[in-house]
Design an enzyme around this catalytic site. Structure first.
Site, PDB file in Angstrom:
ATOM      1  N   ASN A  16     -14.140  70.500 -33.702  1.00  0.00           N
ATOM      2  CA  ASN A  16     -14.761  71.814 -33.988  1.00  0.00           C
ATOM      3  C   ASN A  16     -13.989  72.544 -34.998  1.00  0.00           C
ATOM      4  OD1 ASN A  16     -15.004  74.919 -33.299  1.00  0.00           O
ATOM      5  ND2 ASN A  16     -16.923  73.826 -32.716  1.00  0.00           N
ATOM      6  N   GLU A  17     -12.626  72.707 -34.666  1.00  0.00           N
ATOM      7  CA  GLU A  17     -11.695  73.434 -35.573  1.00  0.00           C
ATOM      8  C   GLU A  17     -11.695  73.012 -37.100  1.00  0.00           C
ATOM      9  OE1 GLU A  17      -7.200  75.440 -35.741  1.00  0.00           O
ATOM     10  OE2 GLU A  17      -7.866  73.933 -34.317  1.00  0.00           O
ATOM     11  N   ASP A  44     -30.782  65.402 -38.597  1.00  0.00           N
ATOM     12  CA  ASP A  44     -32.329  65.562 -38.664  1.00  0.00           C
ATOM     13  C   ASP A  44     -32.926  67.041 -38.756  1.00  0.00           C
ATOM     14  OD1 ASP A  44     -31.725  66.717 -36.058  1.00  0.00           O
ATOM     15  OD2 ASP A  44     -33.390  65.501 -35.019  1.00  0.00           O
ATOM     16  N   LEU A  89     -29.913  64.029 -32.697  1.00  0.00           N
ATOM     17  CA  LEU A  89     -29.632  63.310 -33.746  1.00  0.00           C
ATOM     18  C   LEU A  89     -28.983  64.291 -34.572  1.00  0.00           C
ATOM     19  CD1 LEU A  89     -32.866  61.477 -34.735  1.00  0.00           C
ATOM     20  CD2 LEU A  89     -30.589  60.399 -33.681  1.00  0.00           C
ATOM     21  N   ASP A 125     -12.856  67.271 -29.044  1.00  0.00           N
ATOM     22  CA  ASP A 125     -13.795  67.892 -29.422  1.00  0.00           C
ATOM     23  C   ASP A 125     -13.696  69.335 -29.982  1.00  0.00           C
ATOM     24  OD1 ASP A 125     -15.988  66.087 -28.836  1.00  0.00           O
ATOM     25  OD2 ASP A 125     -15.375  66.483 -26.757  1.00  0.00           O
ATOM     26  N   THR A 170     -10.576  70.079 -31.418  1.00  0.00           N
ATOM     27  CA  THR A 170      -9.881  69.702 -32.605  1.00  0.00           C
ATOM     28  C   THR A 170     -11.030  69.499 -33.560  1.00  0.00           C
ATOM     29  OG1 THR A 170      -8.018  68.997 -31.720  1.00  0.00           O
ATOM     30  CG2 THR A 170      -8.365  68.277 -33.797  1.00  0.00           C
ATOM     31  N   THR A 193      -9.224  64.348 -24.447  1.00  0.00           N
ATOM     32  CA  THR A 193      -9.454  64.066 -22.946  1.00  0.00           C
ATOM     33  C   THR A 193     -10.805  63.303 -22.833  1.00  0.00           C
ATOM     34  OG1 THR A 193      -8.072  65.643 -21.986  1.00  0.00           O
ATOM     35  CG2 THR A 193      -9.658  64.745 -20.468  1.00  0.00           C
ATOM     36  N   GLU A 209     -14.823  75.273 -27.217  1.00  0.00           N
ATOM     37  CA  GLU A 209     -14.272  76.668 -27.593  1.00  0.00           C
ATOM     38  C   GLU A 209     -15.313  77.784 -26.788  1.00  0.00           C
ATOM     39  OE1 GLU A 209     -11.516  76.910 -29.296  1.00  0.00           O
ATOM     40  OE2 GLU A 209     -11.584  74.886 -29.081  1.00  0.00           O
TER      41      GLU A 209
END
Length: 300
Positions: free
Chosen positions: A71-72, A218, A215, A67, A69, A95, A272
């Site tokens: 995000n970045e 939306d 969602l 997650d 990565t 992970t 983060e």
């Protein structure tokens, strides 16, 4: 070959040695797909590689990792002018892979890579925090945030997402609520929150479905506040989806939300960390294009 068909795969360094992914890339290259690979080493590499992808006129940027990565890469893409912005693809190599799991991204590498490159591009929302931070999946605050940030890397490597829950059980003695006030359109709440989940996606912390109806297209954020001191039953109920009638869980659906606290709070934005006493979180509708499965449950 037309540069517009170029795909730049950006891999988190921890997943760069994945042999199944290497074989998948070689296989798709043999089919004629133009794929280049970059590997991140330190913070800032993802943004630099996204800029390179734009300079190369790449059609797709694939985030290979967890997650954090995703995000970045999503954050970097948000800073690219829309006409030049590549489509986001996802390969789950982290992970917990909370966003990829809830979006239905295949775990099998070749299927995931093929979807990321040739799947249908769909407009998805992005959440912005205090004007300069973003999350594509979820922001979590309170006890859950402390657990996900404190869980040892060795435990995560050995047990994956369930490690967060196990570590949480071992740290129940540190349970402490955050006194805060939350405001949004036609919504106001003030009190002590053990867990706050603000979802564009549905789950965080290795499978905790804190925002089970969220969602990603939306134009809204799903808010979940856990006020109960009975944290164990609440967490287990949230995992099984059986918390609809729980009076200790407050839910709302909002385009924006403001959070204030007399004390410093910690939030986790897709892995983060962010600390402060005031947060404004707003949804940016259709901020990115992302290749997702046709049956993705996160799409309206």
């Amino acid at each position: 070959m037309d540069q517009q068909s170029l795909t730049l795969v950006i891999l988190n360094g921890k997943g760069a040695g994945n042999e199944e992914l290497r074989e998948a890339i070689l296989s798709l290259r043999e089919e004629g797909l133009q794929i280049e690979v970059r590997v991140t080493w330190e913070h800032g590499d993802g943004e630099r590689f996204v800029k390179e992808a734009v300079d190369l006129h790449a059609a797709t940027v694939v985030a290979g990792g967890g997650d954090g990565t995703i995000n970045e890469i999503a954050t970097a893409l948000a800073g690219v002018d829309a006409p030049l912005r590549p489509v986001l693809g996802i390969i789950p190599l982290g992970t917990a892979n909370d966003f990829a799991t809830s979006a239905g991204i295949p775990e099998e590498m070749e299927h995931a890579l093929r979807l990321a490159i040739v799947g249908k591009a769909t407009s998805v929302d992005l959440a912005r925090v205090n004007q300069d931070r973003y999350f594509i999946n979820m922001a979590t605050g309170g006890f859950g945030t402390r657990i996900t940030t404190e869980t040892p890397e060795k435990l995560k490597s050995a047990l994956g997402g369930v490690s967060y829950l196990i570590h949480g059980l071992l740290r129940m003695d540190t349970l402490k609520a955050d006194s805060c006030e939350l405001r949004g359109p036609d919504f106001s709440w003030q009190g002590d929150a053990l867990v706050i989940g603000i979802g564009n996606g549905r789950q965080a912390g290795g499978g905790q479905r804190l925002c089970p109806t969220a969602l990603i297209n939306d134009g809204r954020l799903e808010l979940t506040i856990v006020t109960s001191k009975e944290i164990l039953p609440t967490l287990f109920n949230s995992l099984t989806g059986g918390d609809d009638e729980n009076p200790n869980i407050i839910r709302a659906s909002l385009p924006w939300l403001e959070i204030t606290s007399p004390n410093e709070m910690a939030f986790n934005l897709d892995g983060e960390p962010l600390r402060g006493t005031t947060f404004r979180i707003e949804i940016l509708p259709a901020a990115l294009a992302c290749r997702l499965p046709p049956s993705c449950e996160l799409l309206a």
